[in-house]
Write a protein that holds these residues in place. Structure first.
Motif, mmCIF file in Angstrom:
data_model
loop_
_atom_site.group_PDB
_atom_site.id
_atom_site.type_symbol
_atom_site.label_atom_id
_atom_site.label_comp_id
_atom_site.label_asym_id
_atom_site.label_seq_id
_atom_site.Cartn_x
_atom_site.Cartn_y
_atom_site.Cartn_z
ATOM 1 N N HIS A 13 0.773 -1.316 0.220
ATOM 2 C CA HIS A 13 -0.362 -0.010 0.063
ATOM 3 C C HIS A 13 0.844 1.252 -0.293
ATOM 4 O O HIS A 13 1.768 1.453 0.870
ATOM 5 C CB HIS A 13 -0.586 -0.027 1.661
ATOM 6 N N ASN A 14 0.432 1.978 -0.573
ATOM 7 C CA ASN A 14 0.970 3.588 -0.226
ATOM 8 C C ASN A 14 -0.039 4.760 0.154
ATOM 9 O O ASN A 14 -0.704 4.211 0.515
ATOM 10 C CB ASN A 14 0.720 4.189 -2.533
ATOM 11 N N SER A 15 0.915 5.546 0.955
ATOM 12 C CA SER A 15 0.555 6.121 1.958
ATOM 13 C C SER A 15 0.110 8.073 1.850
ATOM 14 O O SER A 15 -0.185 8.880 2.136
ATOM 15 C CB SER A 15 0.730 6.884 3.509
ATOM 16 N N GLU A 16 1.018 8.135 0.412
ATOM 17 C CA GLU A 16 0.495 9.630 -0.098
ATOM 18 C C GLU A 16 -0.141 9.687 -1.118
ATOM 19 O O GLU A 16 -0.548 8.950 -2.082
ATOM 20 C CB GLU A 16 2.475 10.149 -0.498
ATOM 21 N N ALA A 17 -0.969 10.972 -0.924
ATOM 22 C CA ALA A 17 -2.265 11.475 -1.597
ATOM 23 C C ALA A 17 -2.128 11.004 -3.016
ATOM 24 O O ALA A 17 -3.156 10.917 -3.899
ATOM 25 C CB ALA A 17 -2.654 12.427 -1.240
ATOM 26 N N ALA A 18 -0.903 11.542 -3.602
ATOM 27 C CA ALA A 18 -0.638 11.067 -4.904
ATOM 28 C C ALA A 18 0.043 9.879 -5.539
ATOM 29 O O ALA A 18 0.278 9.788 -6.705
ATOM 30 C CB ALA A 18 -0.230 12.369 -5.654
ATOM 31 N N ALA A 19 0.350 9.264 -4.946
ATOM 32 C CA ALA A 19 0.954 7.812 -4.991
ATOM 33 C C ALA A 19 0.470 7.484 -6.126
ATOM 34 O O ALA A 19 1.139 6.360 -6.614
ATOM 35 C CB ALA A 19 1.344 7.220 -3.818
ATOM 36 N N GLY A 20 -0.978 7.193 -6.053
ATOM 37 C CA GLY A 20 -1.632 6.148 -7.073
ATOM 38 C C GLY A 20 -1.636 4.748 -5.622
ATOM 39 O O GLY A 20 -1.794 4.567 -4.380
ATOM 40 N N VAL A 60 -0.444 -2.546 -4.960
ATOM 41 C CA VAL A 60 -0.750 -3.636 -5.532
ATOM 42 C C VAL A 60 -2.650 -3.728 -4.363
ATOM 43 O O VAL A 60 -3.027 -4.597 -4.936
ATOM 44 C CB VAL A 60 0.333 -4.877 -4.874
ATOM 45 N N GLY A 61 -2.316 -3.092 -3.202
ATOM 46 C CA GLY A 61 -3.408 -2.663 -2.368
ATOM 47 C C GLY A 61 -3.974 -0.998 -2.879
ATOM 48 O O GLY A 61 -3.323 -0.382 -2.997
ATOM 49 N N PRO A 62 -5.245 -0.466 -2.421
ATOM 50 C CA PRO A 62 -4.973 0.446 -2.341
ATOM 51 C C PRO A 62 -4.109 1.355 -1.988
ATOM 52 O O PRO A 62 -3.547 1.008 -1.086
ATOM 53 C CB PRO A 62 -6.973 0.783 -2.142
ATOM 54 N N ASN A 63 -4.249 2.650 -2.651
ATOM 55 C CA ASN A 63 -3.755 3.966 -1.558
ATOM 56 C C ASN A 63 -4.106 3.443 -0.600
ATOM 57 O O ASN A 63 -5.181 4.031 -0.421
ATOM 58 C CB ASN A 63 -4.016 5.229 -2.263
ATOM 59 N N LEU A 64 -3.546 3.967 0.563
ATOM 60 C CA LEU A 64 -4.859 4.381 2.327
ATOM 61 C C LEU A 64 -4.511 5.651 2.958
ATOM 62 O O LEU A 64 -5.173 6.359 3.648
ATOM 63 C CB LEU A 64 -3.981 3.766 3.245
ATOM 64 N N HIS A 65 -3.637 6.395 2.076
ATOM 65 C CA HIS A 65 -4.562 7.750 2.520
ATOM 66 C C HIS A 65 -6.084 8.546 2.482
ATOM 67 O O HIS A 65 -6.062 8.061 1.059
ATOM 68 C CB HIS A 65 -3.614 9.437 1.901
ATOM 69 N N GLY A 66 -6.479 9.266 3.830
ATOM 70 C CA GLY A 66 -8.060 9.184 3.701
ATOM 71 C C GLY A 66 -8.501 7.771 3.447
ATOM 72 O O GLY A 66 -9.774 7.922 3.921
ATOM 73 N N LYS A 84 -2.685 15.349 6.911
ATOM 74 C CA LYS A 84 -0.819 15.349 6.451
ATOM 75 C C LYS A 84 -0.837 16.558 5.629
ATOM 76 O O LYS A 84 -0.182 17.751 5.782
ATOM 77 C CB LYS A 84 -0.026 14.559 6.748
ATOM 78 N N GLU A 85 -2.161 16.624 5.016
ATOM 79 C CA GLU A 85 -1.431 17.488 3.073
ATOM 80 C C GLU A 85 -2.598 18.794 3.259
ATOM 81 O O GLU A 85 -3.597 18.303 3.714
ATOM 82 C CB GLU A 85 -1.541 16.479 2.157
#
Length: 126
Positions: A39-46, A49-55, A125-126
């Motif tokens: 998983h990514n956690s930065e808003a713009a990271a897309g 393998v799993g969904p972005n967890l930002h928000g 954070k952003e």
């Protein structure tokens, strides 16, 4: 007597703040060691393998645009609350049978709470 009570209250608040900071740091470490592989956690990271967890906290389950969810999560009418995340993170497969997430879960409640605290911080954070 009043002065002692104020000092005690200030000590409790400082301890509480320090504990919250430690929990947030623990949550970030847990994310990096247990979640960031998928998983990514930065808003713009897309997505990875799993969904972005930002928000993710407060987001409708299975609704991150552009991610292909398993039937266990897609179309859920529920929202990811801290309580739902806690139950899911304890055992994803038991909580959402059929989920494609190959993670056995976090057994310690304090680890789940720290991770959820970190996830909650992501949307601010952003």
């Amino acid at each position: 007597m009043i002065r002692a009570a104020l000092l005690f209250a200030a000590l409790c608040a400082a301890t509480s703040h320090a504990q919250a900071e430690a929990s947030l740091e623990r949550g970030q470490t847990l994310f990096q060691t247990k979640c960031a592989i998928c998983h990514n956690s930065e808003a713009a990271a897309g997505h990875a393998v799993g969904p972005n967890l930002h928000g993710v906290v407060g987001r409708k389950i299975g609704s991150a645009e552009g991610f292909g969810y398993s039937a266990a999560l897609a179309g859920s009418p529920e929202t990811w609350t801290p309580e739902r995340l806690d139950a899911f993170l304890e055992s994803p497969a038991a909580n959402r049978p059929g989920t494609a997430m190959p993670f056995s879960g976090l057994k310690k409640a304090e680890d789940r709470q720290a991770l959820i605290l970190f996830l909650q911080s992501l949307s601010t954070k952003e």
